[in-house]
Design an enzyme around this catalytic site. Structure first.
Site, PDB file in Angstrom:
ATOM      1  N   PHE A  18       0.841  -1.196   0.000  1.00 13.71           N
ATOM      2  CA  PHE A  18       0.000   0.000   0.000  1.00 13.71           C
ATOM      3  C   PHE A  18       0.878   1.249   0.000  1.00 13.71           C
ATOM      4  O   PHE A  18       1.738   1.434   0.864  1.00 13.71           O
ATOM      5  CB  PHE A  18      -0.906   0.011   1.226  1.00 13.71           C
ATOM      6  CG  PHE A  18      -1.789   1.229   1.315  1.00 13.71           C
ATOM      7  CD1 PHE A  18      -2.738   1.495   0.340  1.00 13.71           C
ATOM      8  CD2 PHE A  18      -1.679   2.110   2.378  1.00 13.71           C
ATOM      9  CE1 PHE A  18      -3.555   2.613   0.418  1.00 13.71           C
ATOM     10  CE2 PHE A  18      -2.495   3.232   2.475  1.00 13.71           C
ATOM     11  CZ  PHE A  18      -3.443   3.478   1.492  1.00 13.71           C
ATOM     12  N   GLY A  19       0.637   2.112  -0.984  1.00 18.63           N
ATOM     13  CA  GLY A  19       1.352   3.384  -1.076  1.00 18.63           C
ATOM     14  C   GLY A  19       0.440   4.549  -0.773  1.00 18.63           C
ATOM     15  O   GLY A  19      -0.659   4.657  -1.343  1.00 18.63           O
ATOM     16  N   TYR A  20       0.876   5.434   0.112  1.00 17.51           N
ATOM     17  CA  TYR A  20       0.081   6.608   0.481  1.00 17.51           C
ATOM     18  C   TYR A  20       0.896   7.892   0.405  1.00 17.51           C
ATOM     19  O   TYR A  20       0.385   8.974   0.673  1.00 17.51           O
ATOM     20  CB  TYR A  20      -0.479   6.443   1.899  1.00 17.51           C
ATOM     21  CG  TYR A  20       0.589   6.290   2.959  1.00 17.51           C
ATOM     22  CD1 TYR A  20       1.071   7.403   3.652  1.00 17.51           C
ATOM     23  CD2 TYR A  20       1.132   5.044   3.267  1.00 17.51           C
ATOM     24  CE1 TYR A  20       2.070   7.274   4.609  1.00 17.51           C
ATOM     25  CE2 TYR A  20       2.109   4.901   4.226  1.00 17.51           C
ATOM     26  CZ  TYR A  20       2.584   6.019   4.894  1.00 17.51           C
ATOM     27  OH  TYR A  20       3.570   5.886   5.839  1.00 17.51           O
ATOM     28  N   GLY A  21       2.171   7.773   0.052  1.00 13.09           N
ATOM     29  CA  GLY A  21       3.058   8.933  -0.058  1.00 13.09           C
ATOM     30  C   GLY A  21       3.685   8.974  -1.437  1.00 13.09           C
ATOM     31  O   GLY A  21       2.988   9.032  -2.452  1.00 13.09           O
ATOM     32  N   SER A  22       5.014   8.903  -1.482  1.00  9.37           N
ATOM     33  CA  SER A  22       5.692   8.987  -2.776  1.00  9.37           C
ATOM     34  C   SER A  22       5.376   7.804  -3.684  1.00  9.37           C
ATOM     35  O   SER A  22       5.520   7.908  -4.909  1.00  9.37           O
ATOM     36  CB  SER A  22       7.206   9.095  -2.568  1.00  9.37           C
ATOM     37  OG  SER A  22       7.722   7.950  -1.916  1.00  9.37           O
ATOM     38  N   GLU A  97      12.946   3.255   2.338  1.00  3.11           N
ATOM     39  CA  GLU A  97      12.217   3.670   3.539  1.00  3.11           C
ATOM     40  C   GLU A  97      13.034   3.448   4.820  1.00  3.11           C
ATOM     41  O   GLU A  97      12.456   3.286   5.894  1.00  3.11           O
ATOM     42  CB  GLU A  97      10.896   2.893   3.627  1.00  3.11           C
ATOM     43  CG  GLU A  97      10.049   2.915   2.366  1.00  3.11           C
ATOM     44  CD  GLU A  97       9.485   4.290   2.051  1.00  3.11           C
ATOM     45  OE1 GLU A  97       9.562   5.171   2.928  1.00  3.11           O
ATOM     46  OE2 GLU A  97       8.989   4.491   0.937  1.00  3.11           O
TER      47      GLU A  97
END
Length: 211
Positions: A18-22, A97
């Site tokens: 799940f990606g929520y930023g870059s 990360e």
């Protein structure tokens, strides 16, 4: 500083990330499928310091993490990684990360018809116990820090503005108040900086947002 860590994942099965930023606008790994949707019980906040990508150890930038918020949802994109790509992808993301993030497994709710109703995804979250965590601050000060910060991956403004643009692209019906208010403050500061530059002050960044 400890790097990101994940639960052991067998490479015989695909993994959903799940990606929520870059990861919304800069993926850089192979994936088989992507699905827009959300996770419950979290808010997206620019409360994590970035000393390795959008800032430096002496002048950290600000990037997003997820903070627990019982009534909230955070929208983003889930990426399905093929079994043969899992090891390489996770090694890449663990390095990307490394500055305070660790993986967690959460429930993801797809927002497309005829998809399975929910699924487990891995997500990188920087909690308040990590050394680079900066926490909440007044919105004007937060925007100012972002405008002034830059690191090996580029200026902090690009990160924030591309995220806001990306969210409008995937979920135009969603109002992310924190992100929208921050974007507006950044635009105000950039406009003021451009006026200052006409008075002879040095330009600090040549990216498409700052120039």
């Amino acid at each position: 500083m400890s790097g990101a860590q994940m639960d052991v994942v067998p490479n015989t099965e695909p993994v959903w990330l799940f990606g929520y930023g870059s990861l919304i606008w800069k993926v850089n790994f192979p994936y088989q499928e992507k699905v827009v949707g959300y996770v419950c019980g979290f808010s997206r906040r620019f409360w994590q310091g970035s000393t390795d990508h959008r800032g430096t150890p002496k002048a950290p930038g600000r990037v997003v993490t997820l903070v627990q918020s019982k009534e909230d949802r955070t929208w983003g994109i889930a990426y399905k990684v093929k079994p043969q790509d899992v090891s390489e992808t996770m090694a890449y993301l663990d390095k990307r990360e490394i500055d305070g993030y660790k993986t967690h497994q959460v429930e993801f709710f797809p927002a497309i018809p005829n998809h399975q109703p929910t699924m487990k995804v891995l997500v990188y979250i920087a909690t308040e116990t990590n050394p680079s965590y900066l926490g909440p601050t007044e919105m004007g000060a937060l925007a100012q820090q972002i405008v002034n910060s830059r690191g090996p991956s580029g200026c902090n403004v690009e990160y924030a503005m591309e995220l806001a643009k990306g969210m409008r692209g995937i979920a135009p019906h969603i109002q992310d108040t924190h992100l929208c208010e921050l974007e507006a403050k950044i635009k105000e500061l950039l406009q003021k900086r451009k006026l200052d530059e006409t008075d002879g002050k040095e330009k600090l960044c040549a990216c498409s947002y700052c120039s």
